[in-house]
Motif scaffolding. Structure first.
Motif, PDB file in Angstrom:
ATOM      1  N   GLU A 112       2.034   2.058   5.331  1.00  0.00           N
ATOM      2  CA  GLU A 112       2.355   3.253   3.522  1.00  0.00           C
ATOM      3  C   GLU A 112       2.449   1.629   2.984  1.00  0.00           C
ATOM      4  O   GLU A 112       1.885   1.710   2.160  1.00  0.00           O
ATOM      5  CB  GLU A 112       3.299   3.739   3.289  1.00  0.00           C
ATOM      6  N   GLN A 113       2.723   0.692   2.952  1.00  0.00           N
ATOM      7  CA  GLN A 113       3.007  -0.739   2.736  1.00  0.00           C
ATOM      8  C   GLN A 113       1.043  -1.482   2.275  1.00  0.00           C
ATOM      9  O   GLN A 113       0.527  -1.687   1.743  1.00  0.00           O
ATOM     10  CB  GLN A 113       3.083  -2.212   3.312  1.00  0.00           C
ATOM     11  N   LYS A 152      -1.666   0.241   3.312  1.00  0.00           N
ATOM     12  CA  LYS A 152      -2.352   1.647   2.522  1.00  0.00           C
ATOM     13  C   LYS A 152      -2.817   1.310   1.597  1.00  0.00           C
ATOM     14  O   LYS A 152      -3.803   1.377   0.354  1.00  0.00           O
ATOM     15  CB  LYS A 152      -1.824   2.854   2.626  1.00  0.00           C
ATOM     16  N   LYS A 153      -1.291   1.053   0.428  1.00  0.00           N
ATOM     17  CA  LYS A 153      -0.958   0.458  -1.499  1.00  0.00           C
ATOM     18  C   LYS A 153      -1.875  -0.904  -1.109  1.00  0.00           C
ATOM     19  O   LYS A 153      -2.715  -1.662  -1.604  1.00  0.00           O
ATOM     20  CB  LYS A 153       0.382  -0.294  -1.211  1.00  0.00           C
ATOM     21  N   THR A 154      -1.276  -1.901  -0.194  1.00  0.00           N
ATOM     22  CA  THR A 154      -2.519  -3.263  -0.090  1.00  0.00           C
ATOM     23  C   THR A 154      -4.105  -3.267   0.000  1.00  0.00           C
ATOM     24  O   THR A 154      -5.183  -3.937  -0.520  1.00  0.00           O
ATOM     25  CB  THR A 154      -2.241  -4.217   1.362  1.00  0.00           C
ATOM     26  N   ASP A 156      -5.485  -0.605  -1.032  1.00  0.00           N
ATOM     27  CA  ASP A 156      -6.167   0.376  -2.672  1.00  0.00           C
ATOM     28  C   ASP A 156      -5.800  -0.741  -3.693  1.00  0.00           C
ATOM     29  O   ASP A 156      -6.578  -1.021  -4.470  1.00  0.00           O
ATOM     30  CB  ASP A 156      -4.927   1.317  -2.843  1.00  0.00           C
ATOM     31  N   ARG A 157      -5.045  -1.809  -3.658  1.00  0.00           N
ATOM     32  CA  ARG A 157      -4.902  -3.056  -4.671  1.00  0.00           C
ATOM     33  C   ARG A 157      -5.884  -4.085  -4.458  1.00  0.00           C
ATOM     34  O   ARG A 157      -7.431  -3.738  -4.877  1.00  0.00           O
ATOM     35  CB  ARG A 157      -3.403  -3.475  -4.220  1.00  0.00           C
TER      36      ARG A 157
END
Length: 162
Positions: free
Chosen positions: A66-67, A69-71, A73-74
């Motif tokens: 999940e981390q 994927k967040k990276t 997106d960022r």
């Protein structure tokens, strides 16, 4: 001589945004062998981002959590800010770094490709073309008018074909 003003800081930010897209997708930003709608990668990413399907274009490694994927997106949102059409809308590089590191919140980006996606509104001025007919008042009468009208129409037609 494609750039008369020379490279600027804002050009560097734009280029960095393109580089972020290439890292995210593990591909060049232009792939002429892809279908037309997928050739320019940044525009494809925007379409997927807008529809909530960003992960379809971001190449993830096996075991991405999940981390990761967040990276991704960022990185994508920062890249969208970097490639804004108007140079004034692009953030300075210091802000880009802070956004990437998570020190700053990222506002939802505006569509940087709106100018490429919008259907241009152009009035069709050729539907109401009228030819001016110069009448010669010699003995030729309607033949001179017809010749002048034909000449004017062929000039308009030629101008449209150029």
């Amino acid at each position: 001589m494609w750039m008369q003003a020379g490279a600027t800081v804002k050009c560097d930010v734009y280029s960095f945004g393109i580089l972020l897209f290439e890292i995210l997708g593990r591909r060049r930003n232009l792939d002429e062998t892809a279908p037309e709608s997928e050739q320019w990668f940044p525009k494809l990413v925007w379409v997927k981002y807008e529809s909530g399907r960003l992960l379809e274009v971001v190449e993830t490694c096996d075991g991405a959590d999940e981390q990761d994927k967040k990276t991704a997106d960022r990185m994508c949102e920062v890249a969208f800010w970097c490639v804004q059409q108007q140079p004034e809308a692009r953030p300075p590089m210091g802000v880009v770094v802070k956004m990437l590191e998570g020190e700053m919140d990222i506002a939802p980006p505006a569509n940087p490709f709106q100018h490429l996606m919008a259907t241009p509104k152009v009035a069709n001025m050729w539907t109401t073309v009228t030819s001016s007919v110069n009448t010669v008042s010699t003995g030729l009468g309607s033949q001179a008018s017809l010749a002048s009208s034909t000449f004017s129409s062929s000039r308009v037609h030629s101008a449209c074909m150029v």
